[in-house]
Scaffold this active site. Structure first.
Site, PDB file in Angstrom:
ATOM      1  N   ASP A 137       0.842  -1.196   0.000  1.00 30.26           N
ATOM      2  CA  ASP A 137       0.000   0.000   0.000  1.00 30.26           C
ATOM      3  C   ASP A 137       0.884   1.255   0.000  1.00 30.26           C
ATOM      4  OD1 ASP A 137      -2.160   1.626   0.136  1.00 30.26           O
ATOM      5  OD2 ASP A 137      -2.977   0.805   1.992  1.00 30.26           O
ATOM      6  N   ASP A 138       0.893   1.977  -1.105  1.00 29.28           N
ATOM      7  CA  ASP A 138       1.660   3.226  -1.209  1.00 29.28           C
ATOM      8  C   ASP A 138       3.170   3.034  -1.286  1.00 29.28           C
ATOM      9  OD1 ASP A 138      -0.799   4.422  -0.980  1.00 29.28           O
ATOM     10  OD2 ASP A 138      -0.405   5.439   0.919  1.00 29.28           O
ATOM     11  N   CYS A 192      -6.013   4.260  -4.050  1.00 26.97           N
ATOM     12  CA  CYS A 192      -6.269   2.922  -3.545  1.00 26.97           C
ATOM     13  C   CYS A 192      -7.492   2.201  -4.110  1.00 26.97           C
ATOM     14  CB  CYS A 192      -6.373   3.039  -2.031  1.00 26.97           C
ATOM     15  SG  CYS A 192      -6.465   1.464  -1.231  1.00 26.97           S
ATOM     16  N   ARG A 245      -7.393  -1.037  -6.715  1.00 25.31           N
ATOM     17  CA  ARG A 245      -7.743  -2.400  -6.287  1.00 25.31           C
ATOM     18  C   ARG A 245      -8.913  -2.966  -7.097  1.00 25.31           C
ATOM     19  NH1 ARG A 245      -5.105  -2.996  -0.816  1.00 25.31           N
ATOM     20  NH2 ARG A 245      -3.745  -1.193  -0.932  1.00 25.31           N
ATOM     21  N   LYS A 273      -5.780  -5.677   3.511  1.00 20.32           N
ATOM     22  CA  LYS A 273      -6.652  -4.539   3.244  1.00 20.32           C
ATOM     23  C   LYS A 273      -7.501  -4.743   1.991  1.00 20.32           C
ATOM     24  CE  LYS A 273      -6.274   0.290   1.777  1.00 20.32           C
ATOM     25  NZ  LYS A 273      -5.357   1.434   1.647  1.00 20.32           N
ATOM     26  N   HIS A 321     -10.696  -2.518   0.842  1.00 14.54           N
ATOM     27  CA  HIS A 321     -10.994  -1.181   0.307  1.00 14.54           C
ATOM     28  C   HIS A 321     -11.835  -1.159  -0.966  1.00 14.54           C
ATOM     29  CE1 HIS A 321      -9.383   3.191   0.829  1.00 14.54           C
ATOM     30  NE2 HIS A 321     -10.675   3.054   1.030  1.00 14.54           N
ATOM     31  N   SER A 339      -8.383   1.853   4.582  1.00 15.12           N
ATOM     32  CA  SER A 339      -7.019   2.242   4.949  1.00 15.12           C
ATOM     33  C   SER A 339      -6.854   2.328   6.458  1.00 15.12           C
ATOM     34  CB  SER A 339      -6.667   3.589   4.314  1.00 15.12           C
ATOM     35  OG  SER A 339      -6.736   3.475   2.918  1.00 15.12           O
ATOM     36  N   HIS A 357       1.425   2.230   4.118  1.00 13.26           N
ATOM     37  CA  HIS A 357       0.518   3.377   4.204  1.00 13.26           C
ATOM     38  C   HIS A 357       0.657   4.000   5.590  1.00 13.26           C
ATOM     39  CE1 HIS A 357      -3.240   5.641   4.202  1.00 13.26           C
ATOM     40  NE2 HIS A 357      -3.506   5.263   2.955  1.00 13.26           N
ATOM     41  N   ASP A 361      -0.154  -0.819  -4.785  1.00 11.27           N
ATOM     42  CA  ASP A 361      -1.436  -0.312  -5.294  1.00 11.27           C
ATOM     43  C   ASP A 361      -1.338   1.045  -5.988  1.00 11.27           C
ATOM     44  OD1 ASP A 361      -0.995   1.192  -2.973  1.00 11.27           O
ATOM     45  OD2 ASP A 361      -3.136   1.290  -2.475  1.00 11.27           O
ATOM     46  N   ASN A 362      -0.335   1.841  -5.597  1.00 12.42           N
ATOM     47  CA  ASN A 362      -0.099   3.136  -6.260  1.00 12.42           C
ATOM     48  C   ASN A 362       1.247   3.650  -5.768  1.00 12.42           C
ATOM     49  OD1 ASN A 362      -2.768   3.988  -4.177  1.00 12.42           O
ATOM     50  ND2 ASN A 362      -0.710   4.693  -3.677  1.00 12.42           N
ATOM     51  N   LYS A 385       1.805   9.121  -5.514  1.00 14.77           N
ATOM     52  CA  LYS A 385       0.405   8.765  -5.273  1.00 14.77           C
ATOM     53  C   LYS A 385      -0.545   9.908  -5.599  1.00 14.77           C
ATOM     54  CE  LYS A 385      -2.664   7.478  -1.427  1.00 14.77           C
ATOM     55  NZ  LYS A 385      -2.753   6.881  -0.093  1.00 14.77           N
TER      56      LYS A 385
END
Lengths: 462, 462
Positions: free
Chosen positions: A32-33, A72, A76, A129, A131, A154, A235, A287-288, A308
């Site tokens: 994540d991130d 996010c 996803r 996660k 989301h 998140s 994240h 994810d980004n 991001k």
């Protein structure tokens, strides 16, 4: 002869003929991130990622691998469905992701990776996660997963604003990020549709996710399985377990990445120890891009521009490794690929059917297994529901640009053109010299946009 | 028993005791204007550098390895002498490097790497670009090298301005860079003190340098040798041999890097084939950062800020690999190192004496051989004769900043402070929060500057 041995032998014979391959186990590890530059093997000067580095050496590192969106939820949605989020209503230009008060989620008619693989007899487990909607009908276990352990959105959501205000008033602005405590956030930890607790100890998230993943692998090693391990880290707020505190000279962020790297090592080790490594395809990606507004609490995009939230490369091009010992040709792939392509690729590898009418998914299996050129030649860069940029081959054309989280949007009368192979940092606009390339990309954009249909916006649903 | 076998056996016994090591052969491969980000193993998304990647896996990749200056002449003076160029007069804030009309060069009293190793019985050969003075007394063969084949300064010097003007008038501005022809530059190709020709075919430089290097290795394999291979590429004008044309999707620059990578592979292969790989220390690095003013004809600094000519990290932190199979502990080193340290390191490895009074050279051998922490804790960043910045541990303090080739100098009343481990891109100034660190670095600066003595400026010598 045990049944599994017989199946293996038959598979071997079939494989040798190059016709059909035994259905491999699938593991997707999604961070994540995490930024493009946040692996040592992608050039980070300080972070230590020996397990990812080894995975990259044994497998295929992709250097132009994109997610479906720069934040996010839509990213996803793209991974799970193989469709651009603009087709499922899972993106919006106002609320860019789902929040704890959101009423929407992944529409039931979307066919997820898990549903597809379940239809082929896979055991499907998710850890981490989600989301894609926290109301019951949207949860993983109602989207094809047999089991799920994790958080619905998140780890910085459901914030206890009063408490945070108080802490910052005492210790200084931003203290809740610099010295986070799990109790500042009331995010739920869930199992299936049940909330296990609020404000779980976030220091244990990466470790527990890893343990749960290993348990799932061991429990399902006799049958094809699909494991989706979606880390909550890196994240913000950043947390790592005791063992990883102050291990990295790159601060908390470095510690967190080192624990994720450890986690990857544990998963691969489990696959090896259980003797199923050469029948398991593992994908590692994020994810980004990095959340650069958090400065040293965020990662880096390496040589790429932006992070991001933006449609610059740093927002959507991700650190990516495919691993499948004995099947995936080790090396570095510069061709285009996307999380959108996982759907068609897994369909191809498992014999599953792609049932959706409109898809944005290319089968990358020939590139993975045989080094063939990637079938993906273009990538669409959306910010919310708006198409900001299009890549075609080496070239990327920006119709609009905006930083991830600033109001500095520019809509170009004359779009910006970059050759990403020669100029990965998107520094040198070559629009003037290349009118034909611009015309080509405009045509690709027009053809793509003609396929879009109005859908309900899930992120604004009240 | 042959004498060499006996020596090897004795060496082996001595090595096992950890006391003395047989004198290894030394190869330094030095590129021109290659950026930190220009190796695949340093995260370049497009360039293919399989030989450097393999060298990095087998050897030690250093991620905080600095050159002595951000431009050519002073950087090379630092490598050759182990002393900051400000001590030898080999830097200037006006003329930043030596030009074909320069009268200066490396002073005779400076003790070069080649002189040091020659005194230990090494065969010393140089192939490639010198740039420490082109008048006879300054040439490599008068600075400790038994032989030299190469060009005395940069490959863009001695330009035929008339002709270039004409070409650009016909084909457009900058055409001589985009479509360079060797005859636009009258740079001499030399052997020893003899000019072989003017305007040599630059397409053959990398290839010929490589062949000459291999010849030198083969001719001297029975005795300790020192080879300094200083590529003219990837300095503009960019040239590569026929075989490498259009191989890279990153354009001419990519082709040029691929040929250099090939060259590295050939050198290492020769060492292996001749059976001397495990008695040869090879260092690969570059003289300064990428020349970003040339846009896609220059390289990239990856995650680092700035490039050639600046004291931002991108100007002086270089792609660096040490290789010595069986002796160098494979891995990634984040500790500080510098080309300045090669002198003391080689003295230590060969038993040579460091005779200069003032030196800026640390012995890195314990880091290379045993994984000990690097003794280098600080680095001084000069622009010409002025100290612009100081790094100490993780922290770098900028007293002044300026882009490589723009008049945008800023002298800070309150210097900028960055934590490079957490913020390799020098984005987040943390001066306000860290007065003690600034005071420490100021003390280090003052102590350093107290050691400086006035010297004749070789670059302005008329």
């Amino acid at each position: 002869m045990r049944k599994s041995t017989l199946i293996s032998l038959v598979s071997l014979v079939i494989c040798s003929c190059g016709l059909v391959r035994a259905e491999p186990n699938i593991v997707i590890i999604f961070t994540d991130d995490m930024g493009y530059g946040d692996m040592s093997c992608n050039g980070h000067p300080t972070l230590r990622t020996p397990n990812l580095d080894r995975m990259a050496t044994e497998g295929q590192k992709w250097t132009s691998f994109y997610v479906a969106a720069c934040v996010c939820t839509p990213s996803r949605a793209g991974l799970m469905t193989g469709r651009l989020p603009v087709r499922s209503g899972m993106c919006s230009s106002k609320r860019r992701v789902l929040f704890p008060d959101s009423k929407g989620g992944l529409p039931a008619k979307e066919h997820t990776l898990a549903e597809m693989l379940k239809s082929r007899g896979y055991a499907t487990g998710m850890v981490g996660k989600w989301h894609l909607g926290h109301l019951p009908q949207y949860l993983p276990t109602n989207n094809g997963f047999d089991s799920w352990y994790g958080i619905p959105y998140s780890n910085d959501m459901d914030a206890d604003h009063e408490r945070i205000k108080e802490v910052n008033a005492t210790n200084g602005r931003g203290d809740h990020w610099q010295n986070p405590r799990s109790e500042y956030w009331n995010v739920p930890l869930m199992e299936g549709e049940k909330i296990l607790m609020r404000s779980p100890d976030q220091e244990l998230l990466t470790k527990t996710y890893t343990e749960r993943s290993i348990e799932f692998i061991r429990a399902n090693k006799q049958r094809p399985f699909f494991l989706y391990l979606a880390h909550s880290m890196p994240h913000v707020p950043l947390f790592r377990s005791e063992k990883f505190k102050n291990r990295s000279t790159a601060g908390i962020y470095g510690d967190v990445i080192e624990e994720i790297d450890w986690s990857v090592g544990e998963v691969l080790k489990t696959l090896r120890d259980e003797g199923i490594a050469d029948n398991t395809l593992v994908l590692f990606t994020s994810d980004n891009g990095p959340w650069t507004r958090f400065k040293t609490l965020g990662g880096i995009a390496g040589p790429l521009r932006g992070g991001k939230g933006s449609t610059w490369e740093g927002g959507m091009r991700e650190p990516t490794i495919f691993w499948w010992p004995g099947s995936i040709k080790p090396g570095i792939v510069h061709d285009l690929g996307s999380t959108l392509d996982i759907k068609a690729t897994l369909a191809s590898l498992t014999g599953a059917e792609l049932i959706e009418e409109q898809r944005d998914s290319y089968d990358l299996s020939a590139t993975l297994l045989h080094g063939a050129p990637s079938p993906r030649k273009e990538m669409f860069f959306y910010r919310g529901v708006e198409l900001f940029a299009v890549r075609h081959g080496s070239y990327k054309l920006h119709y609009s640009t905006q930083s991830g989280y600033k109001n500095d949007r520019v809509d170009y009368e004359k779009p910006l053109l970059y050759n990403l192979d020669m100029d990965p940092g998107e520094n040198y606009d070559i629009a003037d010299e290349n009118p034909e390339i611009i015309a080509d990309i405009n045509r690709i954009r027009d053809a793509h946009q003609a396929t879009l249909k109005p859908v309900e916006n899930q992120l604004e649903k009240k």
